[in-house]
Design an enzyme around this catalytic site. Structure first.
Site, PDB file in Angstrom:
ATOM      1  N   VAL A  25      -9.212   5.581 -25.664  1.00  0.00           N
ATOM      2  CA  VAL A  25      -8.841   4.173 -25.705  1.00  0.00           C
ATOM      3  C   VAL A  25      -7.425   3.961 -25.188  1.00  0.00           C
ATOM      4  O   VAL A  25      -7.066   2.898 -24.727  1.00  0.00           O
ATOM      5  CB  VAL A  25      -8.970   3.625 -27.153  1.00  0.00           C
ATOM      6  N   TYR A  79      11.684  24.120 -28.785  1.00  0.00           N
ATOM      7  CA  TYR A  79      10.756  23.813 -27.699  1.00  0.00           C
ATOM      8  C   TYR A  79      10.667  24.976 -26.716  1.00  0.00           C
ATOM      9  O   TYR A  79       9.578  25.430 -26.350  1.00  0.00           O
ATOM     10  CB  TYR A  79      11.204  22.534 -26.996  1.00  0.00           C
TER      11      TYR A  79
END
Length: 320
Positions: free
Chosen positions: A36, A142
């Site tokens: 969506v 990260y």
């Protein structure tokens, strides 16, 4: 050739998916968490939920020959997670390896992993760029998660015969770029004076179009199998040069005040933000000679052309 692109509504993944969607002889499937949220619903889209150790990729992988894995938990400046490294590992390591294991089992031939230059480290000395074969030296959560994902993927590739291609980009810019690069364009567009006119560092960047071109090259190139590549525009800029040329692209000449970098670093440290000064004043160069030599690849887009396209994207968004 059927190609699955994860993160197909993201900055890099979306650009890869759009490029592949317009190519002959390529059936591109965009993979997203929730369909969506994906605007181009008329195209082939697979919705798989969150990237995790329990994700079922079986339907998305049906008939796929190559996976381009661009989905990730990305680097954020203000991380609210209690244990950021554990959160990065959950998505970027465990989620990535879950996908790769299922890809190998499904008969996928090649896995192109979009990693990060942060695996190499955070800074270089001018004239001594990172290379693809340097020992990893990540400093933040990260970068560590991307390194661990690379290590796990190499082990899996050795066990299964899956062809692995790792690409480590530095800062990527282009239409739709967010975070610090978007803020820089906003400052320049507003004509804000900036104390960044006397910085003589050197930093490698990569235009989104150049990164996408390399990714597409790596889908089939026989010399790319089981290799790690660095990528850039092939021209390194100082922060001052980048601001001036970005200002030209925006049609707003940069108003730069020549404050010595030592004073900027001192000021940033005094307010608890030394990492900001490091990014603005420090050097981070990458050597793409291996990429050029093994693949015969050259960045098709110049720095100025890439900056102009980023500027046009920013101005379109700002006018809405």
């Amino acid at each position: 050739m059927k190609v699955l692109v994860t993160g197909a509504n993201g900055f890099v993944g979306g650009a890869v998916w759009r490029r592949l969607h317009g190519m002959r002889d390529v059936q591109a499937v965009g993979c997203v968490r929730r369909a969506v949220a994906f605007a181009e619903v008329d195209a082939l889209v697979a919705s798989v939920g969150d990237l995790s150790v329990s994700t079922d990729w079986s339907s998305a992988l049906s008939g796929v020959e190559v996976v381009v894995h661009a989905a990730a938990r990305v680097h954020v400046m203000q991380d609210a997670a209690t244990d950021p490294l554990e959160e990065f590992r959950r998505v970027n390591v465990l989620g990535t390896l879950q996908l790769a294991r299922q890809a190998a089992a499904a008969g996928v031939r090649r896995f192109v992993f979009i990693s990060s230059i942060k695996v190499n480290g955070e800074a270089t000395q001018p004239g001594h760029p990172f290379t693809a074969d340097d020992a990893p030296a990540p400093l933040d959560a990260y970068g560590i998660s991307k390194m661990e994902a690379e290590q796990g993927l190499r082990e899996l590739a050795a066990q299964t015969g899956l062809e692995l291609v790792i690409i480590r980009p530095p800062l990527v810019y282009g239409p739709g770029v967010k975070a610090n690069f978007q803020a820089m364009m906003r400052w320049l567009a507003r004509g804000m004076p900036l104390p960044l006119g006397a910085i003589h560092n050197l930093r490698s960047l990569v235009a989104l179009d150049n990164l996408v071109d390399l990714i597409v090259t790596c889908l089939n190139h026989p010399a790319a199998a089981n290799q790690t590549f660095l990528v850039s525009d092939g021209e390194d800029l100082s922060t001052s040069q980048l601001l001036r040329r970005m200002g030209q692209a925006l049609g707003k000449p940069a108003r730069l005040i020549p404050v010595p970098s030592a004073l900027l670093k001192l000021g940033a440290a005094s307010v608890g933000k030394p990492a900001v000064a490091q990014r603005l004043c420090g050097s981070l160069q990458v050597d793409i000679s291996k990429t050029r030599q093994l693949l015969g690849w050259r960045p098709p887009v110049s720095v100025d052309a890439g900056l102009k396209k980023a500027a046009e994207g920013y101005l379109r968004e700002a006018s809405v």
